[in-house]
Design an enzyme around this catalytic site. Structure first.
Site, PDB file in Angstrom:
ATOM      1  CG  ASN A  94      -3.352   1.321  -1.257  1.00 54.78           C
ATOM      2  OD1 ASN A  94      -2.356   2.030  -1.362  1.00 54.78           O
ATOM      3  ND2 ASN A  94      -3.653   0.383  -2.138  1.00 54.78           N
ATOM      4  N   PRO A  95      -4.295   5.203   0.124  1.00 50.90           N
ATOM      5  CG  PRO A  95      -3.426   7.121   1.139  1.00 50.90           C
ATOM      6  CD  PRO A  95      -3.476   5.632   1.270  1.00 50.90           C
ATOM      7  NE  ARG A 147      -0.625  -0.264   4.953  1.00 57.91           N
ATOM      8  CZ  ARG A 147      -0.298   0.872   5.565  1.00 57.91           C
ATOM      9  NH1 ARG A 147      -0.554   2.018   4.993  1.00 57.91           N
ATOM     10  NH2 ARG A 147       0.300   0.835   6.745  1.00 57.91           N
ATOM     11  CB  THR A 148       0.088   4.704  -1.144  1.00 59.55           C
ATOM     12  OG1 THR A 148      -0.514   4.171  -2.306  1.00 59.55           O
ATOM     13  CG2 THR A 148       0.905   5.916  -1.498  1.00 59.55           C
ATOM     14  CB  THR A 149       4.081   3.984   3.056  1.00 60.32           C
ATOM     15  OG1 THR A 149       5.108   3.717   2.095  1.00 60.32           O
ATOM     16  CG2 THR A 149       3.447   2.684   3.487  1.00 60.32           C
TER      17      THR A 149
END
Lengths: 266, 239
Positions: free
Chosen positions: B114-115, B5-7
């Site tokens: 997870n934007p 996921r996006t971090t």
């Protein structure tokens, strides 16, 4: 000619290139009691003849609200109609959540047509045994629309339409008068719908406030039902209108007799 | 295979600013693509014209912006073609509906941790209300509809200037001058910004996105605050 051999599955073609199961489903629509729809530039009116199983039972509801700006009239298998109504209501709500605006009826009808078609091309399903008259107001352009669905998945837009038992008489009336609908007032439109419905009543029965039902919606008018006592004023007006027309016809008859040459006295 | 996921954002664009003026809406962004502190590309446009009705722009992760634009373009096309009556009716996706749609998408992504790592600006002409529309959606799914918007550093550096100078009867020329002025200030003070910018406007007649062009900053280093030694007593004492 080959009707009986190729009619068991919806996925089987007849030699004449017909899907007989789909056609049988359309028969089911013709068995349902009558439903009519008329539209003007600003409003759409749906009318229906409600059937009751016996004197003890209630009359079957035939006009359903889908959203503030969309309503349907059904003819055929009521259970199938309720399933479709549930789907349409869900789509409307979902659209409102995602896009913050009411759904466009034309787009919803596209999806509904696809939903009908899918059932005609799957081995394990059957076509919907119901025809719908869908009344809707386009929120973007503020225009009134009337659509008709069919078990086959065919979808057409109409100025006016009627489906169900004895609906041909209604269609004949609508064909005669539809050109006057575009500029008609809401009240006149309701009277037209009721007038069309009168022709669909069987034998000795009458159109009454118990078995009649009207729903309308418009540009600045949310979906509204007219049933029971609320319907009576319109039925009265209809009776008045028909009585006047009969009287006019009688007067014309008398005049004609008056012009006949008198026997001369000798 | 583990879930990813996006971090953090990797390849980024900086501020997008916008305002409503008399007869339309205008937004601006520079065309610098940053890779951390590296200036990766000087000519990456971040403003898009959707079906000649909606303007879309975003700061933050550039790959997420590309994904959003692809999805939005498909959605706008679907609205125009997926109907019984499309050949007779000129139906376009309204800007406000797209703004709401993005809200739903961004919120769902954030709820799954997870934007899309973006601050999106949506602008267009609201046909029903017959006035310009300007709104933002951030990576959490927060929506704002305003006359003045700015994402990223623009919120700190450009907003005060825009608020000072904005009137609701600005002409197109005044609007453009105000935005260019704000973009110049951003170039001076945002170290992830460049002087090469893009302007886009939307009126009732449709949308236009300009080609990237360079702001004139030739006089920038001659500004008094840049010349005066800050440590002097008549300076501001800062560094």
């Amino acid at each position: 000619m080959f009707r009986n051999q190729y009619d068991t599955d919806v996925t089987v073609w007849s030699p004449e290139g017909r899907l007989l199961q789909v056609e049988y489903a359309m028969e089911s629509v013709k068995q349902g009691s009558a439903c009519v729809g008329v539209r003007s530039n600003t409003h759409v009116v749906l009318g229906a003849l409600k059937r009751s199983v016996s004197e003890l039972s209630s009359h079957q509801k035939k006009l359903l609200e889908i959203d503030d700006h969309i309503g349907i009239g059904i003819a055929g298998l009521t259970a199938d109609a309720r399933s479709l109504a549930k789907y349409m209501r869900n789509e409307c709500l979902n659209h409102k959540y995602v896009f913050g605006a009411p759904i466009t009826p034309a787009l919803l009808m596209g999806d509904l047509a696809d939903k009908h078609q899918r059932t005609t091309q799957t081995y394990v399903r059957r076509p919907f045994g119901v025809g719908l008259l869908v009344a809707g107001i386009d929120p973007q352009f503020q225009t009134a629309h009337l659509y008709q669905t069919c078990p086959s998945g065919n979808m057409y837009e109409f100025y006016a339409s009627a489906i169900g038992a004895r609906s041909q008489s209604a269609r004949t009336y609508l064909e005669k008068h539809y050109e006057s609908f575009t500029e008609a007032s809401l009240d006149d439109l309701i009277i037209h719908a009721l007038q069309a419905l009168v022709g669909c009543v069987s034998g000795d029965d009458e159109l009454t406030k118990e078995n009649g039902s009207i729903a309308f919606l418009g540009k600045d008018q949310k979906f509204t039902m007219l049933e029971g006592d609320a319907l009576q004023p319109y039925l009265d007006r209809l009776e008045l209108k028909n009585a006047e027309e009969e009287k006019d016809d009688d007067d014309d008859e008398e005049e004609k007799e008056g012009d006949a040459p008198q026997a001369m006295e000798t | 295979m583990s879930k990813q996921r996006t971090t953090q954002p990797i390849t980024t664009g900086t501020s997008v600013i916008g305002l409503v003026y008399d007869g339309g809406v205008m937004i601006a962004a520079d065309t610098l693509l940053s890779y951390g502190s590296m200036a990766k590309s000087f000519n990456t446009p971040r403003l898009y014209n959707i079906e000649d009705r909606i303007l879309l722009g975003a700061s933050g992760e550039y790959s997420d912006l590309q994904e959003i634009v692809a999805k939005v373009k498909a959605l706008a096309l679907q609205e125009t073609t997926n109907s019984m009556e499309s050949i007779y009716v000129d139906r376009k996706l309204p800007a406000k509906s797209l703004w709401n749609y993005l809200r739903a998408v961004m919120y769902q992504k954030r709820s799954k941790m997870n934007p899309y790592w973006n601050d999106v600006v949506v602008a267009g002409w609201d046909d029903q209300a017959d006035k310009p529309f300007l709104g933002t959606v951030d990576k959490l799914g927060t929506t704002l509809q305003e006359n003045l918007v700015a994402t990223g550093f623009g919120g700190y550096l450009a907003m005060p200037l825009l608020r000072e100078k904005w009137r609701n009867d600005l002409s197109e020329g005044e609007a453009r001058a105000l935005l260019e002025d704000a973009m110049k200030v951003l170039f001076y003070r945002d170290c992830r910004a460049s002087a090469r910018i893009q302007l886009a406007k939307c009126t009732s007649d449709g949308c236009i996105v300009s080609e990237p062009y360079e702001l004139d900053h030739s006089n920038g280093w001659n500004a008094p605050s840049m010349i005066r030694a800050a440590g002097d007593l008549d300076g501001d004492g800062g560094w």
